[in-house]
Design a protein around this motif. Structure first.
Motif, PDB file in Angstrom:
ATOM      1  N   LEU A  96      -9.245 -11.707 -13.063  1.00 46.48           N
ATOM      2  CA  LEU A  96      -9.063 -12.854 -12.165  1.00 46.48           C
ATOM      3  C   LEU A  96      -9.969 -12.730 -10.951  1.00 46.48           C
ATOM      4  O   LEU A  96     -10.538 -13.737 -10.482  1.00 46.48           O
ATOM      5  N   CYS A  97     -10.109 -11.520 -10.428  1.00 45.34           N
ATOM      6  CA  CYS A  97     -10.964 -11.323  -9.255  1.00 45.34           C
ATOM      7  C   CYS A  97     -12.415 -11.667  -9.576  1.00 45.34           C
ATOM      8  O   CYS A  97     -13.114 -12.309  -8.770  1.00 45.34           O
ATOM      9  N   ARG A  98     -12.895 -11.263 -10.722  1.00 49.78           N
ATOM     10  CA  ARG A  98     -14.289 -11.576 -11.089  1.00 49.78           C
ATOM     11  C   ARG A  98     -14.485 -13.077 -11.279  1.00 49.78           C
ATOM     12  O   ARG A  98     -15.553 -13.614 -10.978  1.00 49.78           O
ATOM     13  N   ARG A  99     -13.467 -13.764 -11.745  1.00 55.37           N
ATOM     14  CA  ARG A  99     -13.590 -15.209 -11.940  1.00 55.37           C
ATOM     15  C   ARG A  99     -13.759 -15.927 -10.598  1.00 55.37           C
ATOM     16  O   ARG A  99     -14.494 -16.920 -10.506  1.00 55.37           O
ATOM     17  N   TYR A 100     -13.102 -15.427  -9.546  1.00 58.93           N
ATOM     18  CA  TYR A 100     -13.161 -16.084  -8.241  1.00 58.93           C
ATOM     19  C   TYR A 100     -14.102 -15.378  -7.264  1.00 58.93           C
ATOM     20  O   TYR A 100     -14.166 -15.767  -6.098  1.00 58.93           O
ATOM     21  N   GLY A 101     -14.790 -14.355  -7.725  1.00 60.55           N
ATOM     22  CA  GLY A 101     -15.710 -13.642  -6.843  1.00 60.55           C
ATOM     23  C   GLY A 101     -15.025 -12.821  -5.781  1.00 60.55           C
ATOM     24  O   GLY A 101     -15.563 -12.653  -4.676  1.00 60.55           O
ATOM     25  N   VAL A 102     -13.843 -12.285  -6.072  1.00 57.25           N
ATOM     26  CA  VAL A 102     -13.071 -11.478  -5.132  1.00 57.25           C
ATOM     27  C   VAL A 102     -13.220 -10.014  -5.520  1.00 57.25           C
ATOM     28  O   VAL A 102     -13.291  -9.666  -6.696  1.00 57.25           O
ATOM     29  N   THR A 103     -13.287  -9.163  -4.514  1.00 56.50           N
ATOM     30  CA  THR A 103     -13.397  -7.729  -4.786  1.00 56.50           C
ATOM     31  C   THR A 103     -12.145  -7.253  -5.503  1.00 56.50           C
ATOM     32  O   THR A 103     -11.032  -7.418  -4.999  1.00 56.50           O
ATOM     33  N   PRO A 104     -12.285  -6.652  -6.684  1.00 58.12           N
ATOM     34  CA  PRO A 104     -11.104  -6.246  -7.457  1.00 58.12           C
ATOM     35  C   PRO A 104     -10.466  -4.998  -6.875  1.00 58.12           C
ATOM     36  O   PRO A 104     -11.081  -4.260  -6.101  1.00 58.12           O
ATOM     37  N   PRO A 105      -9.222  -4.727  -7.253  1.00 55.72           N
ATOM     38  CA  PRO A 105      -8.551  -3.507  -6.758  1.00 55.72           C
ATOM     39  C   PRO A 105      -9.129  -2.265  -7.426  1.00 55.72           C
ATOM     40  O   PRO A 105      -9.772  -2.330  -8.474  1.00 55.72           O
ATOM     41  N   ALA A 106      -8.913  -1.133  -6.802  1.00 56.91           N
ATOM     42  CA  ALA A 106      -9.354   0.135  -7.381  1.00 56.91           C
ATOM     43  C   ALA A 106      -8.520   0.442  -8.617  1.00 56.91           C
ATOM     44  O   ALA A 106      -7.346   0.075  -8.694  1.00 56.91           O
ATOM     45  N   PRO A 107      -9.094   1.096  -9.619  1.00 60.92           N
ATOM     46  CA  PRO A 107      -8.328   1.465 -10.815  1.00 60.92           C
ATOM     47  C   PRO A 107      -7.114   2.318 -10.441  1.00 60.92           C
ATOM     48  O   PRO A 107      -7.195   3.235  -9.629  1.00 60.92           O
ATOM     49  N   GLY A 108      -5.972   1.974 -11.036  1.00 66.31           N
ATOM     50  CA  GLY A 108      -4.746   2.716 -10.758  1.00 66.31           C
ATOM     51  C   GLY A 108      -4.039   2.307  -9.481  1.00 66.31           C
ATOM     52  O   GLY A 108      -3.093   2.978  -9.068  1.00 66.31           O
ATOM     53  N   ALA A 109      -4.466   1.215  -8.821  1.00 63.16           N
ATOM     54  CA  ALA A 109      -3.829   0.785  -7.573  1.00 63.16           C
ATOM     55  C   ALA A 109      -2.385   0.356  -7.833  1.00 63.16           C
ATOM     56  O   ALA A 109      -2.084  -0.283  -8.850  1.00 63.16           O
ATOM     57  N   ASP A 110      -1.487   0.694  -6.907  1.00 65.63           N
ATOM     58  CA  ASP A 110      -0.086   0.300  -7.006  1.00 65.63           C
ATOM     59  C   ASP A 110       0.245  -0.913  -6.148  1.00 65.63           C
ATOM     60  O   ASP A 110       1.323  -1.506  -6.316  1.00 65.63           O
ATOM     61  N   PHE A 111      -0.649  -1.275  -5.245  1.00 65.00           N
ATOM     62  CA  PHE A 111      -0.415  -2.426  -4.372  1.00 65.00           C
ATOM     63  C   PHE A 111      -1.759  -3.060  -4.049  1.00 65.00           C
ATOM     64  O   PHE A 111      -2.746  -2.358  -3.790  1.00 65.00           O
ATOM     65  N   TRP A 112      -1.794  -4.399  -4.064  1.00 63.95           N
ATOM     66  CA  TRP A 112      -3.043  -5.104  -3.760  1.00 63.95           C
ATOM     67  C   TRP A 112      -2.702  -6.502  -3.276  1.00 63.95           C
ATOM     68  O   TRP A 112      -1.765  -7.139  -3.751  1.00 63.95           O
ATOM     69  N   LEU A 113      -3.474  -6.992  -2.293  1.00 67.34           N
ATOM     70  CA  LEU A 113      -3.298  -8.329  -1.741  1.00 67.34           C
ATOM     71  C   LEU A 113      -4.660  -8.987  -1.663  1.00 67.34           C
ATOM     72  O   LEU A 113      -5.615  -8.395  -1.134  1.00 67.34           O
ATOM     73  N   GLY A 114      -4.767 -10.184  -2.235  1.00 67.57           N
ATOM     74  CA  GLY A 114      -6.050 -10.870  -2.253  1.00 67.57           C
ATOM     75  C   GLY A 114      -5.905 -12.366  -2.028  1.00 67.57           C
ATOM     76  O   GLY A 114      -4.870 -12.968  -2.345  1.00 67.57           O
ATOM     77  N   ASP A 115      -6.964 -12.980  -1.459  1.00 63.30           N
ATOM     78  CA  ASP A 115      -7.008 -14.420  -1.179  1.00 63.30           C
ATOM     79  C   ASP A 115      -7.985 -15.067  -2.154  1.00 63.30           C
ATOM     80  O   ASP A 115      -9.167 -14.705  -2.202  1.00 63.30           O
ATOM     81  N   PHE A 116      -7.500 -16.029  -2.944  1.00 67.84           N
ATOM     82  CA  PHE A 116      -8.320 -16.709  -3.939  1.00 67.84           C
ATOM     83  C   PHE A 116      -8.615 -18.159  -3.540  1.00 67.84           C
ATOM     84  O   PHE A 116      -8.984 -18.966  -4.391  1.00 67.84           O
TER      85      PHE A 116
END
Length: 428
Positions: free
Chosen positions: A55-75
């Motif tokens: 989803l991040c690549r589709r919207y050009g958003v920096t993806p979370p690090a592999p194995g992340a347990d928490f992430w917040l992003g604006d699309f």
């Protein structure tokens, strides 16, 4: 200075645990959609993060690090909060909500802005789906529009000393989501975020707590059959007389005890997790600081009416499985003791028979030895007669028969002593 001290390898992890999933400040009005997907057995832990990266690549958003347990992003059209828990993944979507004048605050939900093809590929099985609408309200509390909830099942309460009012019927709507309406009476964004998080956690944890209820009901049927089988076999124990019957009963009870232990092992983790989630539901409800609305049950009262009996069912199932396991194990031990006593008695009889047989064999051996002494002495004396008779015994004034007669006891004694020594030597 602290860098020069020996640090525990988990210090940073433990220090950051209090801030692992912080509340997100929310400016009202806002629409929230919450999903909780339970991971399947054997599924890869990083599958959800990998799907989020798509989803991040589709919207050009920096993806979370592999194995992340928490992430917040604006699309853009929506925001996404991802949380990885022990047995589920939490997906929370945010978007600006409708105006207070809108007839139905759930007309525009946050999840409608998310690509449906991406939602269809979410890992795991969806267990929780909930909409939360936070709207501004000019008064203390305004009843929700008739189309939002089923009036006969409505619950509500003032929250946080009257800063907000919450309404819900906890029923699945036409889209399969439960709905919670939070009316803002002037609360700050930080409080709005904390209340929203507490509400979606109540909804998530209550469903996870109830996840053990089908297992408890299924276990009740199996437990009833096992109890009947155990009672029937235990009732037969006093009438068992033969060792073979006791062995057969012991085998049946052992098989029954094994099946009960398998059931206990299968349900133990689910029942323990259910109890832990139930405790979390109670704590989140306490954090809401509810005040009663006229004519309506509070959220706590509404949930306790069915959630507490369900948890009692789970606790009763766990307790009864443990009791049945203990009773069956006790019956197995008692029957095993009976079988052991019977086997000892049988072995004692067998040893007595073997002792009688040994004594008979000894007497037979003694008889054979006596006959052997007589036979060997006879042959020795016969050979001696051939050697002694031709000798001139008459010159000595003694008859040859007298000499042979005198040799009989001596030869017999020597033969008996020889055989006695041969019998004793192997024993030494």
């Amino acid at each position: 200075m602290i860098a020069s001290l020996p640090l525990h390898p988990d210090r940073d992890l433990l220090a950051g645990e209090l801030h692992a999933r912080p509340p997100l400040p929310l400016a009202t009005p806002v629409a929230i959609s919450r999903l909780a997907n339970v991971g399947e057995a054997g599924a890869e832990r990083g599958a959800a993060v990998a799907h989020l990266a798509v989803l991040c690549r589709r919207y050009g958003v920096t993806p979370p690090a592999p194995g992340a347990d928490f992430w917040l992003g604006d699309f853009g059209r929506f925001s996404l909060r991802y949380e990885r828990h022990t047995e589920f993944d939490g997906w929370t979507f945010f978007r600006p909500g409708p105006d207070a004048a809108a007839p139905d605050p759930f007309d525009e939900t946050a999840i409608e802005a998310v690509p449906t093809d991406w939602l269809a590929g979410l890992p795991g099985k969806m267990l929780v789906a909930s909409h939360i609408a936070i709207v501004r309200s000019a008064g203390e509390e305004e009843p929700p529009s008739p189309g939002c909830f089923v009036p006969d099942h409505l619950a509500g309460a003032r929250l946080s000393a009257g800063a907000a009012t919450c309404w819900s019927d906890f029923r699945l709507g036409p889209d399969g989501f439960t709905r919670l309406l939070l009316q803002d009476h002037g609360m700050p964004p930080s409080l709005a975020g904390r209340l929203a998080q507490a509400l979606w956690e109540v909804e998530t944890y209550r469903m996870l707590a109830l996840l053990a209820l089908p297992a408890a009901r299924a276990a009740a049927a199996a437990r009833g059959r096992a109890a009947e089988r155990g009672a029937a076999r235990a009732g037969r124990l006093p009438g068992l007389k033969e060792l073979e019957e006791e062995r057969q009963a012991l085998e049946e009870l052992t098989d029954l005890a094994t099946s009960i232990e398998q059931q206990a092992a299968t349900t133990a983790d689910r029942f323990s997790a259910s109890r832990a989630y139930h405790v979390l539901v109670g704590r989140r409800l306490q954090s809401l600081r509810e005040q009663r609305l006229p004519g309506l049950p509070t959220l706590t009262e509404y949930l306790e009416r069915r959630l507490d009996p369900a948890m009692s069912t789970v606790d009763a199932a766990r307790s009864r499985i443990a009791t049945l396991s203990t009773r069956c194990a006790r019956a197995v031990e008692l029957l095993r003791a009976r079988v052991a006593v019977a086997q000892e008695a049988q072995n004692e009889k067998l040893l007595a028979v073997m002792a009688d047989t040994g004594r008979a064999q000894l007497r037979l051996q003694e008889t054979v030895e006596g006959l052997s002494v007589a036979a060997i002495s006879y042959y020795v004396l016969s050979l001696a007669a051939y050697a002694l008779k031709p000798l001139p015994w008459g010159r000595l004034g003694v008859a040859g028969e007298v000499v042979l007669a005198a040799l009989v006891p001596a030869v017999a004694a020597l033969v008996w002593i020889r055989m006695r020594r041969r019998r004793i030597r192997p024993m030494l």
